[in-house]
Design a protein around this motif. Structure first.
Motif, short mmCIF file in Angstrom:
data_model
loop_
_atom_site.label_atom_id
_atom_site.label_comp_id
_atom_site.label_asym_id
_atom_site.label_seq_id
_atom_site.Cartn_x
_atom_site.Cartn_y
_atom_site.Cartn_z
N GLY A 123 0.82 -1.21 0.00
CA GLY A 123 0.00 0.00 0.00
C GLY A 123 0.85 1.26 0.00
O GLY A 123 0.52 2.23 -0.70
N ARG A 129 -4.01 -1.21 -3.60
CA ARG A 129 -4.85 -0.51 -2.62
C ARG A 129 -5.15 -1.46 -1.48
O ARG A 129 -5.66 -2.58 -1.70
N ASP A 131 -6.83 -2.10 2.42
CA ASP A 131 -7.75 -1.66 3.48
C ASP A 131 -7.97 -2.81 4.45
O ASP A 131 -7.92 -3.99 4.08
N ILE A 142 -3.11 -2.26 -8.53
CA ILE A 142 -3.25 -1.03 -9.30
C ILE A 142 -2.50 -1.20 -10.61
O ILE A 142 -1.28 -1.40 -10.62
#
Length: 303
Positions: A123, A129, A131, A142
């Motif tokens: 990240g 990405r 989370d 990405i």
């Protein structure tokens, strides 16, 4: 004890015993050897071959760890991009698929101790990405290829143009509203209070409205009224429906003609004459035709 040669029964037996995944802590990445238990790993760590490899690694340990880390990251991201593309997925699920290959580069040789630290590194590096949820850490790759960047730039340009058009329309509408307000104030209509809306009101003392669904009697025409010159009024018979009467219907000439009187045949008394019954139009025509034939025959006989 020397390692069993390839193709010997001892080598095949060791391969059969080591089938499947083993403990990560009993794997030696430097020698690329998987031990089956703690005692085997301890014996391997005290072996001469392992000590020689550790001396080579010890000369530049940082470079070897960096190489192992970059190789592990490359293989992991390659699996993530090819298997899931830009889809959001659990990091542990990708790692379980990554370690199914027995010859993969193990994480204990890298600078990351846990999978959570590795996910945070992805990240921070902008590779994926990341989370955190109640179910664990989720990652999504990405795509930074030139083709993907060009496609993303085109999409952003289109969205920007759409937003500019919408903003331009809002500005135009707001200007029209302001212009209409100014024109209304200038004409004096804005100062006057708008008329109050009034509903239907019934005046006191007004006549009551009575609805009757009964049929009215047929109206009769007065035959005594004087008609203008050139018009002839005929009396209407009672009971005749004026709506069904046809004013263009012509009367029957034969029925309206007066009956022709004819002499009755002399009987026993010559002075007694009886009036014949009224003849129809067909009988009258037949008698007239016979009279014309008789007169024509009389003229021919005289000649």
């Amino acid at each position: 004890m020397p390692r069993a040669e390839v193709g010997t029964p001892k080598y095949l037996a060791n391969k059969m015993k080591s089938k499947g995944l083993q403990r990560l802590r009993w794997y030696c990445q430097v020698c690329e050897k998987q031990c089956r238990d703690e005692n085997g790993f301890k014996c391997h760590a005290q072996s001469e071959a392992h000590l020689r490899q550790m001396l080579v690694v010890g000369e530049n340990a940082g470079r070897h760890i960096a190489d192992f880390s970059s190789q592990f990251q490359h293989d992991f991201v390659q699996l993530l991009s090819r298997r899931y593309n830009t889809k959001r997925v659990r990091a542990n699920q990708v790692y379980q698929e990554f370690i199914q290959d027995k010859n993969h580069l193990h994480m204990n040789a890298t600078r990351w101790v846990t999978l959570t630290e590795f996910a945070k590194h992805l990240g921070r590096s902008g590779i994926a990405r990341v989370d955190e949820t109640e179910k664990g850490w989720f990652i999504a790759w990405i795509d930074s290829s030139p083709k993907a960047l060009a496609k993303q730039e085109a999409s952003l340009k289109k969205d920007r143009a759409t937003r500019d058009d919408e903003q331009r329309e809002r500005t135009l509408i707001s200007e029209q509203i302001e212009r209409a307000k100014l024109e209304k104030e200038g004409s004096g209509e804005g100062s006057a209070s708008p008329p109050a809306e009034e509903g239907l009101k019934r005046e006191e003392g007004a006549e009551k409205v009575v609805l009757s669904f009964s049929a009215k009697p047929a109206a009769t025409l007065d035959t005594t009224t004087t008609a203008p010159i050139g018009l002839k009024l005929t009396a209407v018979k009672p009971g005749v429906n004026l709506l069904k009467a046809n004013p263009l219907k012509r009367p029957n000439v034969f029925k309206s003609a007066a009956p022709i009187k004819s002499e009755s045949v002399e009987g026993g008394n010559g002075n007694d004459r009886k009036r014949s019954a009224p003849m129809s139009a067909a009988e009258r025509l037949i008698i007239e035709e016979q009279e014309r034939k008789r007169r024509r025959m009389d003229r021919e006989s005289v000649v």
